[in-house]
Write a protein that holds these residues in place. Structure first.
Motif, PDB file in Angstrom:
ATOM      1  N   UNK A  73      31.845  41.606  57.732  1.00  0.00           N
ATOM      2  CA  UNK A  73      32.522  40.770  58.879  1.00  0.00           C
ATOM      3  C   UNK A  73      32.028  39.291  57.371  1.00  0.00           C
ATOM      4  N   UNK A  74      31.100  39.313  56.985  1.00  0.00           N
ATOM      5  CA  UNK A  74      30.262  38.330  56.588  1.00  0.00           C
ATOM      6  C   UNK A  74      31.181  38.227  54.857  1.00  0.00           C
ATOM      7  N   UNK A  75      31.669  38.539  54.348  1.00  0.00           N
ATOM      8  CA  UNK A  75      32.210  38.275  52.955  1.00  0.00           C
ATOM      9  C   UNK A  75      32.763  38.904  52.226  1.00  0.00           C
ATOM     10  N   UNK A  76      33.480  38.591  50.977  1.00  0.00           N
ATOM     11  CA  UNK A  76      34.458  39.327  50.552  1.00  0.00           C
ATOM     12  C   UNK A  76      34.112  39.934  48.978  1.00  0.00           C
ATOM     13  N   UNK A  77      34.226  40.343  48.210  1.00  0.00           N
ATOM     14  CA  UNK A  77      33.674  41.028  46.853  1.00  0.00           C
ATOM     15  C   UNK A  77      35.034  40.810  46.093  1.00  0.00           C
ATOM     16  N   UNK A  78      35.188  39.687  45.080  1.00  0.00           N
ATOM     17  CA  UNK A  78      35.464  40.228  43.328  1.00  0.00           C
ATOM     18  C   UNK A  78      35.053  40.506  42.195  1.00  0.00           C
ATOM     19  N   UNK A  79      34.636  39.522  41.491  1.00  0.00           N
ATOM     20  CA  UNK A  79      33.614  40.148  40.539  1.00  0.00           C
ATOM     21  C   UNK A  79      34.069  41.243  39.954  1.00  0.00           C
ATOM     22  N   UNK A  80      35.091  40.904  39.073  1.00  0.00           N
ATOM     23  CA  UNK A  80      36.282  41.595  38.645  1.00  0.00           C
ATOM     24  C   UNK A  80      35.441  41.406  36.548  1.00  0.00           C
ATOM     25  N   UNK A  81      35.125  39.884  36.570  1.00  0.00           N
ATOM     26  CA  UNK A  81      34.168  40.452  35.152  1.00  0.00           C
ATOM     27  C   UNK A  81      32.679  40.062  35.071  1.00  0.00           C
ATOM     28  N   UNK A  82      33.053  40.126  36.421  1.00  0.00           N
ATOM     29  CA  UNK A  82      31.271  39.447  36.745  1.00  0.00           C
ATOM     30  C   UNK A  82      29.957  39.859  35.767  1.00  0.00           C
ATOM     31  N   UNK A  83      29.459  38.983  35.294  1.00  0.00           N
ATOM     32  CA  UNK A  83      28.464  39.362  34.331  1.00  0.00           C
ATOM     33  C   UNK A  83      28.570  40.318  33.057  1.00  0.00           C
ATOM     34  N   UNK A  84      29.577  39.310  32.418  1.00  0.00           N
ATOM     35  CA  UNK A  84      30.186  39.827  30.901  1.00  0.00           C
ATOM     36  C   UNK A  84      29.381  39.168  30.145  1.00  0.00           C
ATOM     37  N   UNK A  85      27.946  39.545  29.702  1.00  0.00           N
ATOM     38  CA  UNK A  85      27.057  38.474  29.019  1.00  0.00           C
ATOM     39  C   UNK A  85      27.692  37.795  27.594  1.00  0.00           C
ATOM     40  N   UNK A  86      28.529  38.719  27.664  1.00  0.00           N
ATOM     41  CA  UNK A  86      29.110  38.297  26.175  1.00  0.00           C
ATOM     42  C   UNK A  86      30.627  37.669  26.052  1.00  0.00           C
ATOM     43  N   UNK A  87      31.293  37.254  27.377  1.00  0.00           N
ATOM     44  CA  UNK A  87      32.993  37.159  27.009  1.00  0.00           C
ATOM     45  C   UNK A  87      32.768  35.799  26.714  1.00  0.00           C
ATOM     46  N   UNK A  88      33.195  35.074  26.117  1.00  0.00           N
ATOM     47  CA  UNK A  88      33.855  33.848  26.068  1.00  0.00           C
ATOM     48  C   UNK A  88      35.246  33.288  25.562  1.00  0.00           C
ATOM     49  N   UNK A  89      36.395  34.232  25.028  1.00  0.00           N
ATOM     50  CA  UNK A  89      37.290  34.009  24.709  1.00  0.00           C
ATOM     51  C   UNK A  89      38.860  34.262  26.306  1.00  0.00           C
ATOM     52  N   UNK A  90      38.860  33.583  27.168  1.00  0.00           N
ATOM     53  CA  UNK A  90      40.284  35.348  28.382  1.00  0.00           C
ATOM     54  C   UNK A  90      41.168  34.259  28.269  1.00  0.00           C
ATOM     55  N   UNK A  91      42.870  34.707  27.919  1.00  0.00           N
ATOM     56  CA  UNK A  91      43.900  34.083  28.233  1.00  0.00           C
ATOM     57  C   UNK A  91      44.514  34.599  29.355  1.00  0.00           C
ATOM     58  N   UNK A  92      45.320  34.347  30.195  1.00  0.00           N
ATOM     59  CA  UNK A  92      46.265  35.468  31.298  1.00  0.00           C
ATOM     60  C   UNK A  92      46.879  33.556  31.925  1.00  0.00           C
ATOM     61  N   UNK A  93      48.225  34.362  31.313  1.00  0.00           N
ATOM     62  CA  UNK A  93      49.613  33.074  31.054  1.00  0.00           C
ATOM     63  C   UNK A  93      50.232  33.171  32.228  1.00  0.00           C
ATOM     64  N   UNK A  94      50.274  34.291  32.802  1.00  0.00           N
ATOM     65  CA  UNK A  94      51.642  34.649  34.421  1.00  0.00           C
ATOM     66  C   UNK A  94      50.482  34.454  35.774  1.00  0.00           C
ATOM     67  N   UNK A  95      49.090  34.611  35.398  1.00  0.00           N
ATOM     68  CA  UNK A  95      48.723  34.909  36.337  1.00  0.00           C
ATOM     69  C   UNK A  95      48.530  32.795  37.200  1.00  0.00           C
ATOM     70  N   UNK A  96      48.636  32.764  38.499  1.00  0.00           N
ATOM     71  CA  UNK A  96      48.806  31.556  38.898  1.00  0.00           C
ATOM     72  C   UNK A  96      47.382  31.245  40.146  1.00  0.00           C
TER      73      UNK A  96
END
Length: 181
Positions: A73-96
């Motif tokens: 009742x108190x929260x929602x979870x996303x975390x789609x790429x959470x704790x990806x400690x090596x992630x440097x670059x992200x490209x998402x051309x259509x997402x709003x």
């Protein structure tokens, strides 16, 4: 790819799924050696899909829908790429929009190319220490703590921003320049 299909496959290193359009909840969760994904037709991703992986670059230019799960009742979870400690670059051309906690604790994340983003969710980039310059040309709103503890941010340039919620840039101790014009 349905929920948890490859979760905890700790030796999985690459994924190439040209026709895949959907990734379910925790589908690649804790695939700690996963370094590479090729998903050119992916349109929808669910929470924790790639959390705790070793991805360094993400190119999801067909992505248009990012879902979350209400876990109490108190929260929602996303975390789609959470704790990806090596992630440097992200490209998402259509997402709003960037969903709740989508990139939380991706400490090496320094570049995001997402020109259509108009909303950034709660804790979306919290503790992404390598961000230095924030620029989203059509961004309208930033939810609470979206960039909290992003110590690398030195400048913000968001000409269309109309809403900044609580603690959006709290603890960004190196922030020197803000332009909202």
């Amino acid at each position: 790819i349905n929920d948890e299909s490859f979760a905890y496959c700790r030796n999985l290193k690459s994924v190439s799924l040209e026709s895949c359009t959907y990734i379910g909840v925790m589908a690649f969760y804790y695939c700690s050696k996963l370094e590479y994904i090729y998903l050119p037709n992916l349109t929808e991703i669910s929470n924790r899909a790639f959390a705790y992986t070793s991805l360094t670059n993400i190119e999801l230019n067909s992505l248009t829908k990012v879902t979350t799960t209400k876990y109490s009742s108190s929260g929602t979870i996303g975390d789609h790429f959470s704790n990806c400690q090596l992630l440097v670059n992200v490209t998402m051309k259509k997402l709003t929009y960037i969903q709740y906690q989508m990139f939380i604790s991706c400490s090496q994340l320094s570049y995001i190319d997402a020109p259509l983003i108009n909303s950034i969710g709660y804790n979306a980039f919290s503790s992404c220490h390598n961000f230095s310059n924030i620029s989203f040309p059509v961004l309208n709103s930033i939810n609470s703590e979206a960039f909290e503890s992003c110590s690398g941010i030195t400048s913000i340039d968001i000409p269309s921003l109309t809403i900044i919620n609580d603690e959006s840039f709290a603890y960004c101790r190196n922030l020197k320049s803000v332009s909202l014009e």
